[in-house]
Design a protein around this motif. Sequence first.
Motif, short mmCIF file in Angstrom:
data_model
loop_
_atom_site.label_atom_id
_atom_site.label_comp_id
_atom_site.label_asym_id
_atom_site.label_seq_id
_atom_site.Cartn_x
_atom_site.Cartn_y
_atom_site.Cartn_z
N VAL A 144 9.35 6.30 4.62
CA VAL A 144 8.15 5.48 4.78
C VAL A 144 7.29 6.11 5.87
O VAL A 144 7.81 6.55 6.90
CB VAL A 144 8.51 4.03 5.17
N LEU A 145 5.99 6.19 5.62
CA LEU A 145 5.04 6.59 6.65
C LEU A 145 4.30 5.34 7.12
O LEU A 145 3.99 4.46 6.31
CB LEU A 145 4.03 7.61 6.12
N ARG A 146 4.04 5.28 8.42
CA ARG A 146 3.37 4.10 8.97
C ARG A 146 2.26 4.54 9.92
O ARG A 146 2.43 5.50 10.69
CB ARG A 146 4.37 3.21 9.70
N GLY A 147 1.15 3.84 9.87
CA GLY A 147 0.03 4.13 10.77
C GLY A 147 -1.28 3.68 10.15
O GLY A 147 -1.31 3.17 9.02
N PRO A 148 -2.39 3.85 10.84
CA PRO A 148 -3.71 3.56 10.26
C PRO A 148 -3.94 4.41 9.02
O PRO A 148 -3.57 5.59 8.98
CB PRO A 148 -4.68 3.94 11.39
N LEU A 149 -4.56 3.81 8.00
CA LEU A 149 -4.69 4.48 6.70
C LEU A 149 -6.10 4.29 6.16
O LEU A 149 -6.67 3.20 6.24
CB LEU A 149 -3.67 3.92 5.72
N HIS B 29 6.34 7.36 12.02
CA HIS B 29 5.32 6.44 12.54
C HIS B 29 4.25 7.22 13.29
O HIS B 29 4.56 8.01 14.19
CB HIS B 29 5.99 5.41 13.47
N TYR B 30 2.99 7.00 12.92
CA TYR B 30 1.85 7.67 13.54
C TYR B 30 0.83 6.62 14.00
O TYR B 30 -0.25 6.48 13.40
CB TYR B 30 1.20 8.63 12.55
N PRO B 31 1.14 5.86 15.05
CA PRO B 31 0.28 4.73 15.42
C PRO B 31 -1.11 5.13 15.91
O PRO B 31 -2.05 4.34 15.81
CB PRO B 31 1.08 4.03 16.52
N ASP B 32 -1.25 6.34 16.45
CA ASP B 32 -2.55 6.76 16.99
C ASP B 32 -3.20 7.86 16.16
O ASP B 32 -4.06 8.58 16.64
CB ASP B 32 -2.38 7.23 18.43
N LYS B 33 -2.79 8.00 14.90
CA LYS B 33 -3.37 9.00 14.01
C LYS B 33 -4.03 8.29 12.83
O LYS B 33 -4.20 7.07 12.84
CB LYS B 33 -2.27 9.97 13.51
N LEU B 34 -4.40 9.02 11.80
CA LEU B 34 -5.00 8.46 10.60
C LEU B 34 -4.35 9.10 9.38
O LEU B 34 -4.37 10.33 9.23
CB LEU B 34 -6.51 8.71 10.58
N LEU B 35 -3.77 8.27 8.52
CA LEU B 35 -3.16 8.75 7.28
C LEU B 35 -4.22 8.78 6.18
O LEU B 35 -4.95 7.81 5.97
CB LEU B 35 -2.01 7.82 6.85
N MET B 36 -4.30 9.90 5.47
CA MET B 36 -5.23 10.04 4.35
C MET B 36 -4.56 10.82 3.23
O MET B 36 -3.55 11.51 3.46
CB MET B 36 -6.51 10.76 4.77
N PRO B 37 -5.10 10.75 2.01
CA PRO B 37 -4.60 11.64 0.94
C PRO B 37 -4.80 13.09 1.35
O PRO B 37 -5.76 13.43 2.06
CB PRO B 37 -5.48 11.28 -0.26
N GLY B 38 -3.91 13.97 0.92
CA GLY B 38 -4.06 15.39 1.21
C GLY B 38 -5.36 15.93 0.65
O GLY B 38 -5.88 15.46 -0.36
N GLU C 58 -5.36 -1.02 9.20
CA GLU C 58 -5.13 -0.62 10.59
C GLU C 58 -3.67 -0.29 10.87
O GLU C 58 -3.37 0.62 11.65
CB GLU C 58 -5.60 -1.73 11.53
N ASP C 59 -2.76 -1.03 10.24
CA ASP C 59 -1.32 -0.75 10.37
C ASP C 59 -0.73 -0.78 8.97
O ASP C 59 -0.39 -1.84 8.44
CB ASP C 59 -0.64 -1.77 11.27
N ALA C 60 -0.65 0.38 8.34
CA ALA C 60 -0.23 0.48 6.95
C ALA C 60 1.15 1.10 6.83
O ALA C 60 1.60 1.84 7.72
CB ALA C 60 -1.23 1.32 6.15
N ALA C 61 1.79 0.81 5.73
CA ALA C 61 3.05 1.47 5.36
C ALA C 61 2.86 2.11 3.99
O ALA C 61 2.27 1.51 3.09
CB ALA C 61 4.20 0.49 5.31
N ILE C 62 3.32 3.36 3.87
CA ILE C 62 3.36 4.05 2.58
C ILE C 62 4.82 4.33 2.27
O ILE C 62 5.47 5.11 2.97
CB ILE C 62 2.58 5.38 2.61
N ALA C 63 5.34 3.65 1.26
CA ALA C 63 6.73 3.86 0.85
C ALA C 63 6.78 4.91 -0.25
O ALA C 63 6.00 4.84 -1.21
CB ALA C 63 7.34 2.56 0.38
N ILE C 64 7.70 5.87 -0.12
CA ILE C 64 7.79 6.99 -1.05
C ILE C 64 9.14 6.95 -1.74
O ILE C 64 10.19 6.90 -1.09
CB ILE C 64 7.60 8.32 -0.30
N ASP C 65 9.11 6.96 -3.08
CA ASP C 65 10.37 6.87 -3.83
C ASP C 65 11.06 8.23 -3.89
O ASP C 65 10.54 9.24 -3.40
CB ASP C 65 10.15 6.26 -5.22
N GLN C 66 12.21 8.26 -4.52
CA GLN C 66 13.02 9.48 -4.56
C GLN C 66 12.35 10.60 -5.36
O GLN C 66 12.68 11.77 -5.19
CB GLN C 66 14.40 9.18 -5.14
N GLN C 67 11.41 10.25 -6.22
CA GLN C 67 10.70 11.27 -7.00
C GLN C 67 9.49 11.82 -6.25
O GLN C 67 8.81 12.73 -6.73
CB GLN C 67 10.23 10.68 -8.34
#
Length: 438
Positions: free
Chosen positions: A6-11, A65-74, A32-41
């Motif tokens: 799981v990745l966590r942080g602003p998204l 966990h990246y609380p002070d960063k920004l998660l975006m699509p690659g 502001e505080d998101a979770a991205i859950a990634i399956d085994q595939q």
Amino acid sequence: MTLKKVLRGPLLHFLKDPGDNAPLSGSAEYIEDAAIAIDQQGCIAYCGDAEAFVATLPRETTIDHYPDKLLMPGFIDAHVHFAQLGIIASYGRQLLDWLNNYTFPEECRFEEQCYAEQVAELFVQQLLRHGTTSAMVFSTRHEQATEALFGAALRHNMRLLTGKMLMDRNAPAKLLDTAEGGIEASRALLEKWHGRQRLEYVLSPRFAPTSTPAQLEAAGIFMDEYPGIRMQTHLSENLAEVDWVKTLYPDASDYLDVYARAGLLRDGCYFGHAIHIDDSVRERIRAAGSGITVCPTSNLFLGSGLFNWQAARDQQVPIALGTDIGAGTSLSQLQTLQDTYKVCQLNGAALSPWQAFYQITLGSAITLRLDDRIGNLTVGKEADIVVLDSAATPAAATKAALREQRLEEQLFNLMLLGDDRSIAATYLMGECQYRRDA
């Protein structure tokens, strides 16, 4: 469900085109505080608010966990030459001289297997360092170089589209194939690599001056044989090039017509640069289901001209952004956005940070017909994710220290002041393939 991590942080990601100013309603999602859950595939199983979701996870779940960063699509790079990595920022030539003095001699080196493999691995690693997780790439005319690039992408599980260059005239002998031989080599490469993991074969005639009419016609027949295959080439990048095409193809009504006559103006065909074109050319590209890969950094470096972004937007021409290494001077799509912004300013148009980041994520995915797999972080998409640090460069850090930044300002700082230092981490299919602080 067993999760990979799981990745966590602003998204932030986009659900549709945000428009040219403030984002249209429902086009952008910021959590502001998101979770991205990634399956085994390696695909996204959940994307949403973190607190309640994380509380349901087994204790052993890995959470980055990246609380002070920004998660975006690659990021997506729609036009880049892997074999030109070694000639980036070569001094002082316009397009045709630059090709003869730098590009062609460097590409001749790729007949050496070891050199091709070395550069291919470096190229993929550098893409990841710059936050790019998918790319449509020009190889050289050498089959072994194309295989080396496919192999490097396969090892990293990167989504990569490439193909051997088709060239049968107006280049050094070491770089020439034949109309028939180039197509047969392309067929063999496609049959071996297309559809393996996340790889796709792209038919790649370099540009009209280095292909005879017979080779372009053979390329059109190849596209008939493989419905759905993509094609990439160059169009109207430089005024001297445009004039040269007129002499080589006197019966064509214009540069685009050279490709159309060969059956290379259709769904899935992508034309690099397309600076010196008019409304008619833009309309024919749009109507055919083709697109333009825009390369502002290399256009400025070679003095080729200013792409008319607003005209393309107004005529609803599909566009995608490319770094165009090595005439481009950075593999960073953040720096590509910086130059896009400046070119738009010179043309009297404005590029908002919302539209900018849409273009290097979902916008390019839509143009390349990959938005069913990449481009945003909705459930079911491939978990290609970039972790951005908006205060990574000294100038950005100073600005952030002096005033509080709204999200729009953070994005604008990233595109005007950011570079590879702004990439804290890059994930492919949920696996961390690059970490800045490692």
